[in-house]
Motif scaffolding. Structure first.
Motif, short mmCIF file in Angstrom:
data_model
loop_
_atom_site.label_atom_id
_atom_site.label_comp_id
_atom_site.label_asym_id
_atom_site.label_seq_id
_atom_site.Cartn_x
_atom_site.Cartn_y
_atom_site.Cartn_z
N LYS A 30 66.35 74.08 69.81
CA LYS A 30 65.47 74.89 68.97
C LYS A 30 64.98 74.06 67.78
N ARG A 31 65.85 73.26 67.22
CA ARG A 31 65.47 72.47 66.06
C ARG A 31 64.48 71.37 66.47
N SER A 32 64.68 70.76 67.64
CA SER A 32 63.83 69.67 68.05
C SER A 32 62.47 70.14 68.54
N SER A 33 62.30 71.43 68.78
CA SER A 33 61.02 71.93 69.27
C SER A 33 60.26 72.71 68.19
N ARG A 34 60.57 72.49 66.95
CA ARG A 34 59.94 73.23 65.87
C ARG A 34 58.52 72.72 65.62
N LEU A 35 57.59 73.65 65.52
CA LEU A 35 56.20 73.35 65.18
C LEU A 35 55.76 74.38 64.16
N GLU A 36 55.51 73.95 62.94
CA GLU A 36 55.10 74.85 61.87
C GLU A 36 53.68 74.50 61.45
N SER A 37 52.93 75.52 61.10
CA SER A 37 51.56 75.27 60.65
C SER A 37 51.15 76.34 59.66
N GLY A 38 50.19 75.99 58.85
CA GLY A 38 49.64 76.93 57.89
C GLY A 38 48.21 76.55 57.56
N ILE A 39 47.41 77.55 57.26
CA ILE A 39 46.04 77.28 56.85
C ILE A 39 45.73 78.08 55.59
N TYR A 40 44.84 77.54 54.78
CA TYR A 40 44.35 78.30 53.63
C TYR A 40 42.91 77.90 53.36
N THR A 41 42.20 78.78 52.71
CA THR A 41 40.78 78.55 52.45
C THR A 41 40.57 78.07 51.03
N THR A 42 39.44 77.41 50.83
CA THR A 42 39.03 76.99 49.50
C THR A 42 37.78 77.76 49.10
N LEU A 43 37.44 77.73 47.83
CA LEU A 43 36.28 78.46 47.34
C LEU A 43 34.96 77.88 47.84
N ASP A 44 34.97 76.63 48.25
CA ASP A 44 33.72 76.01 48.69
C ASP A 44 33.53 76.04 50.21
N GLY A 45 34.20 76.99 50.90
CA GLY A 45 33.95 77.19 52.32
C GLY A 45 34.66 76.23 53.25
N LYS A 46 35.81 75.77 52.85
CA LYS A 46 36.59 74.86 53.69
C LYS A 46 37.92 75.52 54.05
N VAL A 47 38.47 75.07 55.16
CA VAL A 47 39.80 75.51 55.58
C VAL A 47 40.69 74.29 55.62
N LYS A 48 41.83 74.37 54.94
CA LYS A 48 42.81 73.28 54.96
C LYS A 48 43.92 73.66 55.93
N ILE A 49 44.27 72.73 56.78
CA ILE A 49 45.28 72.95 57.83
C ILE A 49 46.42 71.98 57.58
N MET A 50 47.63 72.52 57.59
CA MET A 50 48.83 71.69 57.45
C MET A 50 49.72 71.92 58.67
N VAL A 51 50.21 70.82 59.23
CA VAL A 51 51.07 70.89 60.42
C VAL A 51 52.32 70.07 60.14
N TYR A 81 53.31 61.19 64.27
CA TYR A 81 53.17 61.91 63.00
C TYR A 81 54.05 63.15 63.00
N ASP A 82 54.88 63.29 61.97
CA ASP A 82 55.66 64.53 61.85
C ASP A 82 55.01 65.50 60.87
N ARG A 83 54.04 65.03 60.08
CA ARG A 83 53.26 65.89 59.19
C ARG A 83 51.80 65.46 59.28
N PHE A 84 50.93 66.45 59.16
CA PHE A 84 49.51 66.18 59.31
C PHE A 84 48.72 67.19 58.50
N GLY A 85 47.67 66.75 57.85
CA GLY A 85 46.80 67.64 57.12
C GLY A 85 45.34 67.36 57.46
N LYS A 86 44.55 68.40 57.52
CA LYS A 86 43.14 68.27 57.87
C LYS A 86 42.34 69.30 57.10
#
Length: 128
Positions: A30-51, A81-86
């Motif tokens: 269970k620990r080795s198969s963990r995949l977490e992600s989150g997204i949030y928006t900005t005021l200028d119409g962008k979406v930030k994605i964190m993995v 990569y164990d962390r990624f942002g876009k």
């Protein structure tokens, strides 16, 4: 009587050892198969994605889909990569529902959002 007691004690020790080792293996998988992600928006119409992932033996795929399931954007995140942002600029997208799908090694995370106005700075609402 002493023989049956020794046999019973040996059996219980074997069962306890097997149970504990299977519990440890299950916890490790269970620990080795963990995949977490989150997204949030900005005021200028962008979406930030964190993995954040512990699946470093497999690449991770990032997709942006419209409400009909058509893929509008695709990126493969290197398996090392164990962390990624876009950051995605969504100012060119039309009003409607969209989905960000993040998947790796059979695990998929979905984030749905809606664009409510089509201007230079769209209003983006996260649904989940």
């Amino acid at each position: 009587m002493k023989q049956s007691f020794k046999t019973t004690a040996l059996f219980l020790a074997l069962v306890a050892t097997t149970s504990l080792s299977s519990f440890a293996l299950d916890k490790e998988s269970k620990r080795s198969s963990r995949l977490e992600s989150g997204i949030y928006t900005t005021l200028d119409g962008k979406v930030k994605i964190m993995v954040e992932k512990q699946l470093t033996e497999a690449p991770t795929h990032l997709l942006l889909k419209n409400d009909e399931g058509a893929i509008l954007y695709r990126e493969t995140i290197k398996k090392s990569y164990d962390r990624f942002g876009k950051t995605l600029n969504l100012s060119e997208l039309e009003m409607g529902s969209y989905q960000i799908e993040i998947s790796s090694k059979g695990i998929t995370k979905n984030h749905t959002f809606e664009i409510k106005s089509s201007s230079k700075h769209p209003v983006i609402s996260l649904i989940n």
